[in-house]
Design an enzyme around this catalytic site. Sequence first.
Site, PDB file in Angstrom:
ATOM      1  N   SER A  66       0.796  -1.295  -0.079  1.00  0.00           N
ATOM      2  CA  SER A  66       0.094   0.096   0.026  1.00  0.00           C
ATOM      3  C   SER A  66       0.694   1.125   0.021  1.00  0.00           C
ATOM      4  O   SER A  66       2.011   1.401   0.407  1.00  0.00           O
ATOM      5  CB  SER A  66      -0.978   0.149   1.088  1.00  0.00           C
ATOM      6  OG  SER A  66      -1.692  -1.101   1.251  1.00  0.00           O
TER       7      SER A  66
HETATM    8  N1  SAH Z   1       0.293  -5.485   4.182  1.00  0.00           N
HETATM    9  C1  SAH Z   1       1.134  -5.643   3.066  1.00  0.00           C
HETATM   10  C2  SAH Z   1       0.370  -5.632   1.820  1.00  0.00           C
HETATM   11  C3  SAH Z   1      -0.730  -6.398   1.660  1.00  0.00           C
HETATM   12  S1  SAH Z   1      -1.283  -6.821  -0.061  1.00  0.00           S
HETATM   13  C4  SAH Z   1       2.451  -4.870   3.051  1.00  0.00           C
HETATM   14  O1  SAH Z   1       2.761  -4.189   3.895  1.00  0.00           O
HETATM   15  O2  SAH Z   1       3.131  -5.092   2.235  1.00  0.00           O
HETATM   16  C5  SAH Z   1      -2.163  -8.013   0.293  1.00  0.00           C
HETATM   17  C6  SAH Z   1      -1.826  -9.416   0.813  1.00  0.00           C
HETATM   18  O3  SAH Z   1      -2.840 -10.295   1.233  1.00  0.00           O
HETATM   19  C7  SAH Z   1      -1.257 -10.100  -0.340  1.00  0.00           C
HETATM   20  O4  SAH Z   1       0.381 -10.607   0.020  1.00  0.00           O
HETATM   21  C8  SAH Z   1      -1.957 -11.521  -0.520  1.00  0.00           C
HETATM   22  O5  SAH Z   1      -1.417 -12.687  -0.880  1.00  0.00           O
HETATM   23  C9  SAH Z   1      -2.396 -11.563   0.921  1.00  0.00           C
HETATM   24  N2  SAH Z   1      -3.606 -12.490   1.116  1.00  0.00           N
HETATM   25  C10 SAH Z   1      -4.831 -12.383   0.327  1.00  0.00           C
HETATM   26  N3  SAH Z   1      -5.788 -13.489   0.978  1.00  0.00           N
HETATM   27  C11 SAH Z   1      -5.258 -13.868   2.081  1.00  0.00           C
HETATM   28  C12 SAH Z   1      -5.813 -14.888   2.905  1.00  0.00           C
HETATM   29  N4  SAH Z   1      -6.929 -15.460   2.896  1.00  0.00           N
HETATM   30  N5  SAH Z   1      -4.690 -15.123   4.044  1.00  0.00           N
HETATM   31  C13 SAH Z   1      -3.477 -14.619   4.251  1.00  0.00           C
HETATM   32  N6  SAH Z   1      -2.937 -13.630   3.020  1.00  0.00           N
HETATM   33  C14 SAH Z   1      -3.840 -13.258   2.137  1.00  0.00           C
END
Ligand code: SAH
Length: 221
Positions: A66
Site C-alpha cells: 500500500s
Molecule cells: N500488508 C502488506 C500488503 C498486503 S497486500 C504490506 O505491508 O506489504 C495483500 C496481501 O494479502 C497479499 O500478499 C495477499 O497474498 C495476501 N492475502 C490475500 N488473501 C489472504 C488470506 N486469506 N490469508 C493471508 N493472506 C492473504
Amino acid sequence: MPQRRNVDPVRLRQRMVEQLEAHGISNPLVLAAMASVPRHLFVQDALRAQAYEDTPLPLGYGQTISQPYIVAVMSEALEVAPGMRVLEIGTGSGYQAAVLATMGCTVFTIERLRELYQPATALLRQLNFHDIHTLRRDGTLGLPETAPFERIIVTAGGPVIPPPLTEQLDENGLLLMPVGAQQRAQTLVRVRKTRGCTLQEDLGGVVFVDLIGNHGWQRSP
Ligand code: SAH
C-alpha cells in the site's frame, strides 16, 4: 547494491513523514515508526528509488504494498499502544507488520502465498524484528490457537468480515478491514467490540487487492 545519487533513505523517509503530517497524520508513534522502518528494503530492487513516494508499488504475484499514506491511516485508526497483540492478515512485503512492531506491538502476520511469505519472513528476521511471527495459511480463519487479539488488521479486501476474526477479537478490541461487495473497491471498516457486541464504523473508500480464502473471495477475477 551501489547507492544511487540523490537516494539517501533517511532523508527521503523524513520527507515522507513530513508529507504524512501535512496530510493529517498526527499519532507520534505512527510517525516515528514510519521515519524508522527502511521501506526501500521491502520493495523490489528495481523500485527502490520510488519506495518513499506516496504510491502503491507492485510486489509481484499480482499483489501490492500500500502507499505510505494508507499504511499511516490504518496504523493510526488501529489505535495501538505498545505491548498490544496484533493479528495481521496479508503479510505481503512485511512492511505494515514492521511498522506495527516498531510501534511496540507483538505482531502475528499471516500470508497465503509462499512466494511472498518466504522473502518477507527472511527480511523481517534479517532486520531483527523478533516480535513479528509470520505464518503461511488462510488468514480468513484467523489464528485460533493464539487468540484473542487486541487488534486485528486485514490488508486485503473481502466481501464480508470473516466471522472467525470477529470471534478472535478481544473484549474492547478493534478490527480494521477493507470490505466491499465488489472486488478492488472497498470501504475501510473499523469494528469495535464492547461487552460482546460489535459496533461498526466506515472510514472511507479504499482500493486493496483481494482477500482470497474460506471467508474471502474464492479466487481473483
Ligand atoms: N500488508 C502488506 C500488503 C498486503 S497486500 C504490506 O505491508 O506489504 C495483500 C496481501 O494479502 C497479499 O500478499 C495477499 O497474498 C495476501 N492475502 C490475500 N488473501 C489472504 C488470506 N486469506 N490469508 C493471508 N493472506 C492473504
